[in-house]
Design an enzyme around this catalytic site. Structure first.
Site, PDB file in Angstrom:
ATOM      1  N   ARG A  48       1.549 -10.033  77.660  1.00 36.99           N
ATOM      2  CA  ARG A  48       2.825 -10.810  78.224  1.00 36.99           C
ATOM      3  C   ARG A  48       3.144 -10.571  79.572  1.00 36.99           C
ATOM      4  O   ARG A  48       3.894  -9.649  79.706  1.00 36.99           O
ATOM      5  CB  ARG A  48       3.949 -10.381  77.162  1.00 36.99           C
ATOM      6  CG  ARG A  48       3.629 -10.973  75.609  1.00 36.99           C
ATOM      7  CD  ARG A  48       4.633 -10.699  74.522  1.00 36.99           C
ATOM      8  NE  ARG A  48       4.339  -9.097  74.216  1.00 36.99           N
ATOM      9  CZ  ARG A  48       4.891  -8.588  73.044  1.00 36.99           C
ATOM     10  NH1 ARG A  48       5.993  -9.258  72.234  1.00 36.99           N
ATOM     11  NH2 ARG A  48       4.527  -7.264  73.196  1.00 36.99           N
TER      12      ARG A  48
ATOM     13  N   VAL B  38       7.390   5.196  63.228  1.00 43.19           N
ATOM     14  CA  VAL B  38       7.915   4.937  64.593  1.00 43.19           C
ATOM     15  C   VAL B  38       8.753   3.750  64.536  1.00 43.19           C
ATOM     16  O   VAL B  38       8.067   2.699  64.140  1.00 43.19           O
ATOM     17  CB  VAL B  38       7.163   5.180  65.649  1.00 43.19           C
ATOM     18  CG1 VAL B  38       7.815   5.127  67.218  1.00 43.19           C
ATOM     19  CG2 VAL B  38       6.192   6.293  65.871  1.00 43.19           C
TER      20      VAL B  38
ATOM     21  N   PRO C 272       1.049   9.664  65.798  1.00 44.58           N
ATOM     22  CA  PRO C 272       2.473   9.420  65.110  1.00 44.58           C
ATOM     23  C   PRO C 272       2.556   8.852  63.671  1.00 44.58           C
ATOM     24  O   PRO C 272       1.645   8.275  63.188  1.00 44.58           O
ATOM     25  CB  PRO C 272       3.032   8.521  66.035  1.00 44.58           C
ATOM     26  CG  PRO C 272       2.150   8.040  67.210  1.00 44.58           C
ATOM     27  CD  PRO C 272       0.708   8.255  66.391  1.00 44.58           C
TER      28      PRO C 272
ATOM     29  N   SER D  86      -2.757   7.330  64.681  1.00 43.79           N
ATOM     30  CA  SER D  86      -1.743   7.370  63.702  1.00 43.79           C
ATOM     31  C   SER D  86      -2.183   8.344  62.626  1.00 43.79           C
ATOM     32  O   SER D  86      -3.190   8.572  62.426  1.00 43.79           O
ATOM     33  CB  SER D  86      -1.960   5.877  63.149  1.00 43.79           C
ATOM     34  OG  SER D  86      -1.024   5.810  61.953  1.00 43.79           O
TER      35      SER D  86
ATOM     36  N   GLY E 105      -1.167  -1.804  76.701  1.00 40.82           N
ATOM     37  CA  GLY E 105      -0.082  -2.398  75.570  1.00 40.82           C
ATOM     38  C   GLY E 105       1.023  -1.964  75.958  1.00 40.82           C
ATOM     39  O   GLY E 105       1.889  -1.206  75.338  1.00 40.82           O
TER      40      GLY E 105
ATOM     41  N   THR F 253       3.999  -3.607  76.833  1.00 44.94           N
ATOM     42  CA  THR F 253       4.858  -4.413  77.040  1.00 44.94           C
ATOM     43  C   THR F 253       5.793  -4.138  75.872  1.00 44.94           C
ATOM     44  O   THR F 253       7.060  -4.765  75.985  1.00 44.94           O
ATOM     45  CB  THR F 253       4.261  -6.035  76.544  1.00 44.94           C
ATOM     46  OG1 THR F 253       3.809  -5.846  75.557  1.00 44.94           O
ATOM     47  CG2 THR F 253       3.401  -6.430  77.949  1.00 44.94           C
TER      48      THR F 253
ATOM     49  N   TYR G 220      -6.346  -1.403  58.387  1.00 44.10           N
ATOM     50  CA  TYR G 220      -5.558  -0.909  59.730  1.00 44.10           C
ATOM     51  C   TYR G 220      -5.851   0.512  59.330  1.00 44.10           C
ATOM     52  O   TYR G 220      -6.097   1.179  60.540  1.00 44.10           O
ATOM     53  CB  TYR G 220      -3.961  -0.820  59.358  1.00 44.10           C
ATOM     54  CG  TYR G 220      -3.117  -0.186  60.390  1.00 44.10           C
ATOM     55  CD1 TYR G 220      -3.439  -0.450  61.735  1.00 44.10           C
ATOM     56  CD2 TYR G 220      -2.631   1.031  59.870  1.00 44.10           C
ATOM     57  CE1 TYR G 220      -2.602   0.318  62.559  1.00 44.10           C
ATOM     58  CE2 TYR G 220      -1.938   1.951  60.811  1.00 44.10           C
ATOM     59  CZ  TYR G 220      -1.839   1.382  62.104  1.00 44.10           C
ATOM     60  OH  TYR G 220      -1.045   2.061  62.933  1.00 44.10           O
TER      61      TYR G 220
ATOM     62  N   GLY H 285       7.476  -1.004  72.686  1.00 43.18           N
ATOM     63  CA  GLY H 285       6.939   0.169  72.000  1.00 43.18           C
ATOM     64  C   GLY H 285       6.854   1.432  72.548  1.00 43.18           C
ATOM     65  O   GLY H 285       7.072   1.823  73.647  1.00 43.18           O
TER      66      GLY H 285
END
Length: 246
Positions: free
Chosen positions: A37, A180, A177, A134, A11, A13, A147, A15
């Site tokens: 991507r 963010v 985190p 998280s 991941g 790409t 989530y 952030g």
């Protein structure tokens, strides 16, 4: 310790993943960066110093994930960062496609990547898995049932993984985190940038660089030191639902 080590970031790409890739590259690591991507991966690779390999695949696709990861050596550090939130409705109104996206990415994707790469770490007797969790893995909040469930799962997987790998030389950590400011809320709200901006309005959220700095610190501890868990929030955040806005 990180110089010339091989770090794989999923991941990457945008952030936190993008910032982690930059931070590890600046620390002298060789990078493998993954994401969905290809154009963004190529752009990032051009910006990074040192050796960089890009792999384009979606962690939700188990066969594609395994095939892509078979092309690279087992990393010294795996940063399981690929993840997302989709939708923000009470559970009785939730979109099942959003639920599938979160479960398939945040839980099953993390499992597939880890299952594919861990045997190489174990055979080498050295490695480090850092899962990006998280604060949603420590408490629940309204409209975030699925989530929160996925991030609670990440916490449980991390703890069990640490037990399973005891004695192998492989370390397991989680960095969790709070707020963010990234594309996270834009994705959650299906592209509604105005609604996403209101999440961070009037407070000083964490930045992706804040998290990347912490991840690199965790990875750079001496081999006999295992940082099991880091919870990091903005000063303006006391819980998932309590923030100070000016």
């Amino acid at each position: 310790m990180l110089v010339d080590s091989h770090v794989l970031v999923t991941g990457a790409t945008s952030g936190i993943g993008r910032s982690c890739a930059i931070a590890f590259a600046e620390a002298g690591a060789r990078l493998t960066i993954t994401g969905r991507r290809a154009d963004r991966l190529a752009e990032l690779a051009d910006e990074l110093p040192g050796e960089v390999t890009t792999l384009t695949f979606d962690v939700r696709d188990r066969d594609a994930t395994r095939a892509a990861l078979a092309e690279v050596p087992s990393p010294d550090v795996l940063v399981n960062n690929a993840g997302l939130a989709a939708g923000f409705e009470p559970i009785q109104d939730g979109d099942e496609a959003d639920w599938d996206a979160m479960l398939d990415t945040n839980v099953k994707g993390l499992l597939t990547v880890s299952r594919t790469l861990l045997p190489g770490m174990i055979a080498r007797g050295n490695g480090h898995v850092i899962n990006i969790g998280s604060t949603a893995g420590h408490e629940a909040y309204p409209n975030g049932a699925v989530y929160c469930a996925t991030k609670h799962a990440v916490g449980a997987i991390t703890k069990s993984m640490r037990m399973d790998l005891l004695g192998t030389g492989v370390r397991v950590s989680t960095v969790d985190p709070g707020l963010v400011e990234t594309e996270f809320s834009v994705v959650r709200f299906h592209g509604d940038a105005d609604r996403a901006a209101r999440v961070y309005e009037g407070l000083d959220p964490l930045t992706p660089d804040d998290i990347a700095e912490t991840v690199v610190w965790v990875a750079d501890r001496p081999r006999h030191v295992q940082v099991a868990e880091v919870i990091i929030t903005p000063t303006d955040q006391a819980s998932a639902t309590m923030v100070h806005r000016r």
